[in-house]
Design a protein around this motif. Structure first.
Motif, mmCIF file in Angstrom:
data_model
loop_
_atom_site.group_PDB
_atom_site.id
_atom_site.type_symbol
_atom_site.label_atom_id
_atom_site.label_comp_id
_atom_site.label_asym_id
_atom_site.label_seq_id
_atom_site.Cartn_x
_atom_site.Cartn_y
_atom_site.Cartn_z
ATOM 1 N N GLN A 141 45.669 49.920 33.053
ATOM 2 C CA GLN A 141 45.998 48.513 32.856
ATOM 3 C C GLN A 141 47.493 48.325 32.683
ATOM 4 O O GLN A 141 48.109 47.493 33.358
ATOM 5 C CB GLN A 141 45.269 47.962 31.618
ATOM 6 C CG GLN A 141 43.804 47.630 31.843
ATOM 7 C CD GLN A 141 43.607 46.262 32.461
ATOM 8 O OE1 GLN A 141 44.521 45.665 33.000
ATOM 9 N NE2 GLN A 141 42.386 45.753 32.362
ATOM 10 N N ALA A 153 33.930 47.367 36.619
ATOM 11 C CA ALA A 153 34.601 46.089 36.336
ATOM 12 C C ALA A 153 36.115 46.284 36.253
ATOM 13 O O ALA A 153 36.883 45.448 36.753
ATOM 14 C CB ALA A 153 34.067 45.488 35.038
ATOM 15 N N ASP A 180 37.463 46.764 39.793
ATOM 16 C CA ASP A 180 37.479 45.486 40.516
ATOM 17 C C ASP A 180 38.630 44.606 40.030
ATOM 18 O O ASP A 180 39.324 43.964 40.834
ATOM 19 C CB ASP A 180 36.150 44.754 40.327
ATOM 20 C CG ASP A 180 34.997 45.427 41.074
ATOM 21 O OD1 ASP A 180 35.280 46.253 41.966
ATOM 22 O OD2 ASP A 180 33.834 45.134 40.758
ATOM 23 N N GLU A 181 38.825 44.571 38.710
ATOM 24 C CA GLU A 181 39.887 43.746 38.137
ATOM 25 C C GLU A 181 41.260 44.209 38.604
ATOM 26 O O GLU A 181 42.100 43.401 39.023
ATOM 27 C CB GLU A 181 39.805 43.795 36.609
ATOM 28 C CG GLU A 181 40.889 42.991 35.898
ATOM 29 C CD GLU A 181 40.862 43.171 34.396
ATOM 30 O OE1 GLU A 181 41.841 42.782 33.736
ATOM 31 O OE2 GLU A 181 39.855 43.713 33.879
ATOM 32 N N SER A 229 41.921 43.500 42.310
ATOM 33 C CA SER A 229 42.264 42.095 42.565
ATOM 34 C C SER A 229 43.681 41.770 42.108
ATOM 35 O O SER A 229 44.397 41.006 42.755
ATOM 36 C CB SER A 229 41.268 41.175 41.848
ATOM 37 O OG SER A 229 39.957 41.354 42.344
ATOM 38 N N ALA A 230 44.088 42.368 40.972
ATOM 39 C CA ALA A 230 45.400 42.047 40.399
ATOM 40 C C ALA A 230 46.538 42.828 41.031
ATOM 41 O O ALA A 230 47.684 42.369 41.028
ATOM 42 C CB ALA A 230 45.381 42.309 38.891
#
Length: 275
Positions: free
Chosen positions: A155, A196, A199-200, A203-204
Protein backbone atom coordinates in the motif's frame (compact mmCIF):
# COMPACT_ATOMS: atom_id res chain seq x y z
CA UNK A 1 7.24 -44.29 4.19
CA UNK A 2 10.23 -46.15 5.61
CA UNK A 3 9.84 -48.77 8.33
CA UNK A 4 11.61 -46.51 10.84
CA UNK A 5 9.38 -43.54 9.99
CA UNK A 6 6.25 -45.68 10.29
CA UNK A 7 7.41 -46.98 13.66
CA UNK A 8 8.22 -43.45 14.88
CA UNK A 9 4.80 -42.23 13.73
CA UNK A 10 3.09 -45.06 15.62
CA UNK A 11 5.08 -44.36 18.78
CA UNK A 12 4.22 -40.67 18.59
CA UNK A 13 0.49 -41.30 18.07
CA UNK A 14 0.36 -43.70 21.02
CA UNK A 15 2.16 -41.26 23.31
CA UNK A 16 -0.20 -38.41 22.41
CA UNK A 17 -3.27 -40.61 22.79
CA UNK A 18 -2.18 -41.81 26.23
CA UNK A 19 -2.02 -38.31 27.68
CA UNK A 20 -5.67 -37.39 26.94
CA UNK A 21 -8.36 -37.59 29.61
CA UNK A 22 -11.34 -39.63 28.32
CA UNK A 23 -13.81 -37.90 30.64
CA UNK A 24 -13.05 -34.50 29.15
CA UNK A 25 -14.24 -35.83 25.78
CA UNK A 26 -17.37 -37.49 27.17
CA UNK A 27 -15.99 -41.04 27.13
CA UNK A 28 -16.61 -43.25 30.16
CA UNK A 29 -15.93 -46.79 31.30
CA UNK A 30 -13.09 -48.60 33.04
CA UNK A 31 -9.70 -48.59 31.32
CA UNK A 32 -6.62 -50.69 31.77
CA UNK A 33 -4.36 -48.04 30.29
CA UNK A 34 -4.43 -44.22 30.45
CA UNK A 35 -5.77 -42.05 27.65
CA UNK A 36 -8.26 -42.53 24.85
CA UNK A 37 -8.85 -45.82 23.11
CA UNK A 38 -7.81 -46.15 19.47
CA UNK A 39 -11.40 -46.34 18.27
CA UNK A 40 -12.19 -43.15 20.20
CA UNK A 41 -9.41 -41.27 18.42
CA UNK A 42 -10.63 -42.68 15.11
CA UNK A 43 -14.16 -41.56 15.93
CA UNK A 44 -13.00 -38.02 16.71
CA UNK A 45 -10.88 -37.95 13.52
CA UNK A 46 -13.67 -39.45 11.36
CA UNK A 47 -11.47 -42.23 10.02
CA UNK A 48 -11.61 -46.02 10.11
CA UNK A 49 -10.67 -47.51 13.51
CA UNK A 50 -8.87 -50.32 11.68
CA UNK A 51 -6.74 -47.93 9.67
CA UNK A 52 -5.92 -45.81 12.71
CA UNK A 53 -4.85 -48.98 14.51
CA UNK A 54 -2.61 -49.85 11.58
CA UNK A 55 -1.04 -46.35 11.72
CA UNK A 56 -0.13 -46.88 15.36
CA UNK A 57 1.24 -50.32 14.52
CA UNK A 58 3.43 -48.87 11.77
CA UNK A 59 1.65 -50.55 8.86
CA UNK A 60 -0.97 -48.04 7.79
CA UNK A 61 0.92 -46.51 4.86
CA UNK A 62 1.16 -42.82 4.08
CA UNK A 63 -1.77 -40.73 5.29
CA UNK A 64 -2.98 -37.67 3.37
CA UNK A 65 -2.53 -34.14 4.75
CA UNK A 66 -6.28 -34.00 5.40
CA UNK A 67 -6.20 -37.17 7.48
CA UNK A 68 -3.17 -35.99 9.43
CA UNK A 69 -4.95 -32.71 10.12
CA UNK A 70 -7.99 -34.58 11.43
CA UNK A 71 -5.82 -36.81 13.63
CA UNK A 72 -4.02 -33.70 14.89
CA UNK A 73 -7.34 -32.14 15.90
CA UNK A 74 -8.55 -35.39 17.45
CA UNK A 75 -5.42 -35.62 19.60
CA UNK A 76 -5.47 -31.89 20.46
CA UNK A 77 -1.91 -31.43 19.19
CA UNK A 78 -0.06 -28.15 19.58
CA UNK A 79 1.32 -26.41 16.49
CA UNK A 80 4.77 -27.89 17.18
CA UNK A 81 3.31 -31.38 17.62
CA UNK A 82 1.23 -31.01 14.45
CA UNK A 83 4.37 -30.11 12.50
CA UNK A 84 6.16 -33.13 13.98
CA UNK A 85 3.24 -35.36 12.97
CA UNK A 86 3.52 -34.16 9.36
CA UNK A 87 7.28 -34.64 9.34
CA UNK A 88 6.84 -38.24 10.52
CA UNK A 89 3.89 -38.99 8.25
CA UNK A 90 4.83 -37.14 5.07
CA UNK A 91 8.44 -36.07 5.48
CA UNK A 92 7.54 -32.37 5.24
CA UNK A 93 5.96 -29.71 7.43
CA UNK A 94 2.27 -28.82 6.98
CA UNK A 95 1.17 -25.81 5.01
CA UNK A 96 1.29 -22.55 6.94
CA UNK A 97 -1.82 -21.73 8.93
CA UNK A 98 -2.47 -18.04 8.54
CA UNK A 99 -3.59 -16.21 11.67
CA UNK A 100 -4.82 -12.65 11.70
CA UNK A 101 -2.35 -10.56 13.72
CA UNK A 102 -2.71 -7.05 15.10
CA UNK A 103 0.39 -7.03 17.33
CA UNK A 104 3.20 -9.27 18.57
CA UNK A 105 3.97 -10.57 22.03
CA UNK A 106 6.11 -8.43 24.39
CA UNK A 107 9.12 -10.75 24.07
CA UNK A 108 9.29 -10.22 20.31
CA UNK A 109 8.79 -6.48 20.67
CA UNK A 110 11.67 -6.32 23.17
CA UNK A 111 13.87 -8.08 20.62
CA UNK A 112 13.02 -5.43 18.02
CA UNK A 113 13.66 -2.62 20.51
CA UNK A 114 17.08 -4.02 21.41
CA UNK A 115 18.23 -3.30 17.85
CA UNK A 116 18.78 0.38 18.53
CA UNK A 117 20.46 1.40 15.26
CA UNK A 118 19.10 -1.31 12.95
CA UNK A 119 15.59 -0.75 11.58
CA UNK A 120 13.55 -3.92 12.10
CA UNK A 121 9.96 -4.89 11.37
CA UNK A 122 7.65 -7.87 11.73
CA UNK A 123 5.36 -8.51 8.77
CA UNK A 124 2.59 -11.01 8.10
CA UNK A 125 2.31 -13.31 5.09
CA UNK A 126 0.11 -10.63 3.50
CA UNK A 127 2.87 -8.03 4.12
CA UNK A 128 1.07 -6.08 6.82
CA UNK A 129 3.57 -4.54 9.25
CA UNK A 130 2.45 -5.46 12.77
CA UNK A 131 5.53 -4.46 14.81
CA UNK A 132 8.57 -2.23 14.38
CA UNK A 133 11.29 -0.54 16.38
CA UNK A 134 12.19 3.13 16.73
CA UNK A 135 14.93 2.91 14.09
CA UNK A 136 12.39 1.59 11.57
CA UNK A 137 10.07 4.51 12.30
CA UNK A 138 12.94 6.96 11.80
CA UNK A 139 14.56 5.42 8.72
CA UNK A 140 11.81 3.53 6.89
CA UNK A 141 8.28 4.69 7.71
CA UNK A 142 6.54 6.06 10.78
CA UNK A 143 4.14 3.13 10.94
CA UNK A 144 2.58 4.41 14.14
CA UNK A 145 1.26 7.47 12.31
CA UNK A 146 -0.66 5.31 9.84
CA UNK A 147 -4.04 3.67 10.41
CA UNK A 148 -3.62 -0.08 10.94
CA UNK A 149 -5.25 -0.92 7.60
CA UNK A 150 -2.67 1.22 5.78
CA UNK A 151 0.40 -0.47 7.33
CA UNK A 152 0.76 -2.71 4.33
CA UNK A 153 4.09 -2.58 2.54
CA UNK A 154 2.52 -2.68 -0.91
CA UNK A 155 0.00 0.00 0.00
CA UNK A 156 2.55 2.61 1.00
CA UNK A 157 5.12 1.61 -1.64
CA UNK A 158 2.64 2.15 -4.46
CA UNK A 159 0.38 4.80 -2.92
CA UNK A 160 2.56 6.89 -0.59
CA UNK A 161 4.64 9.47 -2.52
CA UNK A 162 6.97 10.06 0.45
CA UNK A 163 7.88 6.37 0.66
CA UNK A 164 8.39 6.23 -3.09
CA UNK A 165 10.67 9.27 -3.03
CA UNK A 166 12.96 7.56 -0.48
CA UNK A 167 13.73 4.61 -2.76
CA UNK A 168 17.06 4.75 -4.58
CA UNK A 169 15.65 2.65 -7.45
CA UNK A 170 11.90 2.51 -7.00
CA UNK A 171 11.24 0.35 -10.07
CA UNK A 172 13.58 -2.42 -8.90
CA UNK A 173 12.24 -2.27 -5.36
CA UNK A 174 8.64 -2.43 -6.61
CA UNK A 175 9.35 -5.43 -8.83
CA UNK A 176 11.03 -7.28 -5.98
CA UNK A 177 8.24 -6.51 -3.49
CA UNK A 178 5.48 -7.68 -5.83
CA UNK A 179 7.36 -10.89 -6.72
CA UNK A 180 8.20 -11.73 -3.10
CA UNK A 181 4.65 -10.87 -1.99
CA UNK A 182 3.24 -13.23 -4.62
CA UNK A 183 5.49 -16.05 -3.37
CA UNK A 184 4.56 -15.50 0.30
CA UNK A 185 0.84 -15.38 -0.46
CA UNK A 186 0.95 -18.59 -2.50
CA UNK A 187 3.03 -20.37 0.16
CA UNK A 188 0.47 -19.46 2.81
CA UNK A 189 -2.52 -20.29 0.59
CA UNK A 190 -3.92 -16.76 0.91
CA UNK A 191 -4.84 -15.89 -2.67
CA UNK A 192 -8.49 -15.27 -1.76
CA UNK A 193 -7.56 -13.22 1.33
CA UNK A 194 -5.49 -10.74 -0.71
CA UNK A 195 -7.79 -10.58 -3.75
CA UNK A 196 -9.38 -7.30 -2.58
CA UNK A 197 -5.95 -5.72 -1.94
CA UNK A 198 -4.69 -6.80 -5.37
CA UNK A 199 -7.82 -5.42 -7.07
CA UNK A 200 -7.54 -2.14 -5.16
CA UNK A 201 -3.87 -1.65 -6.00
CA UNK A 202 -4.42 -2.67 -9.63
CA UNK A 203 -7.09 0.03 -9.96
CA UNK A 204 -5.06 2.69 -8.14
CA UNK A 205 -1.64 1.96 -9.67
CA UNK A 206 -1.07 0.99 -13.32
CA UNK A 207 2.51 0.16 -12.32
CA UNK A 208 1.34 -2.41 -9.77
CA UNK A 209 -1.15 -3.83 -12.25
CA UNK A 210 1.62 -4.33 -14.83
CA UNK A 211 3.96 -5.98 -12.33
CA UNK A 212 1.20 -8.26 -11.05
CA UNK A 213 0.44 -9.38 -14.62
CA UNK A 214 4.11 -10.27 -15.11
CA UNK A 215 3.69 -13.13 -12.59
CA UNK A 216 7.28 -12.88 -11.34
CA UNK A 217 8.04 -14.92 -8.21
CA UNK A 218 11.01 -13.79 -6.11
CA UNK A 219 12.62 -14.42 -2.73
CA UNK A 220 14.52 -12.12 -0.39
CA UNK A 221 17.77 -13.56 -1.68
CA UNK A 222 16.97 -12.30 -5.19
CA UNK A 223 17.32 -8.63 -4.18
CA UNK A 224 21.02 -8.80 -3.33
CA UNK A 225 20.73 -8.13 0.39
CA UNK A 226 21.26 -4.36 0.08
CA UNK A 227 18.66 -1.63 0.47
CA UNK A 228 19.51 1.92 -0.60
CA UNK A 229 17.46 4.88 0.56
CA UNK A 230 17.45 8.64 0.15
CA UNK A 231 16.57 9.93 3.62
CA UNK A 232 15.50 13.56 4.10
CA UNK A 233 17.77 14.00 7.14
CA UNK A 234 20.42 11.29 6.78
CA UNK A 235 21.01 11.57 3.06
CA UNK A 236 21.98 8.46 1.09
CA UNK A 237 21.85 5.29 3.21
CA UNK A 238 22.99 1.74 2.48
CA UNK A 239 21.57 -1.03 4.65
CA UNK A 240 22.19 -4.77 4.61
CA UNK A 241 19.00 -6.67 5.22
CA UNK A 242 18.25 -10.16 6.46
CA UNK A 243 14.91 -11.95 6.67
CA UNK A 244 14.03 -14.42 9.43
CA UNK A 245 11.02 -16.58 10.22
CA UNK A 246 9.51 -16.20 13.67
CA UNK A 247 9.82 -19.33 15.80
CA UNK A 248 6.43 -20.97 16.19
CA UNK A 249 4.79 -18.51 13.80
CA UNK A 250 5.73 -19.39 10.20
CA UNK A 251 3.15 -16.86 8.99
CA UNK A 252 5.27 -14.04 10.45
CA UNK A 253 8.61 -12.78 9.19
CA UNK A 254 11.19 -10.43 10.69
CA UNK A 255 13.31 -8.18 8.49
CA UNK A 256 16.36 -6.46 9.96
CA UNK A 257 18.23 -3.67 8.15
CA UNK A 258 21.80 -3.17 9.36
CA UNK A 259 23.76 0.01 8.54
CA UNK A 260 26.90 -0.85 6.58
CA UNK A 261 28.72 2.26 7.78
CA UNK A 262 29.40 2.70 11.53
CA UNK A 263 29.08 6.45 11.22
CA UNK A 264 25.63 6.01 9.72
CA UNK A 265 24.69 3.72 12.59
CA UNK A 266 25.66 6.50 14.99
CA UNK A 267 23.58 9.02 13.06
CA UNK A 268 20.56 6.73 13.12
CA UNK A 269 21.01 6.27 16.87
CA UNK A 270 21.24 10.05 17.38
CA UNK A 271 18.10 10.62 15.33
CA UNK A 272 16.24 7.93 17.30
CA UNK A 273 17.17 9.66 20.58
CA UNK A 274 15.43 12.83 19.40
CA UNK A 275 11.99 11.22 19.20
Amino acid sequence: MSVNSARSLGDFLRSRRARLDPASFGFSGRRRTPGLRREEVAQRAHISPTWYTWLEQGRGGAASPDVLDRISSALMLTDAEREHLFMLGLGRPPEVRYKSVDAVNPRLQRLLDSLETSPAIIKTATWDVVAWNRAAAVVLTDYGSLPAKERNILQFLFRNPAVRAKQHDWESVARFVVGAFRADVARAGLASEVAALVDELSSASPEFAALWRDNDVLSHGDAGGIKRLMHPKLGSIELEYSAFSVDGRPDLGMIVYTPIDKNMAGQIGALCSQI
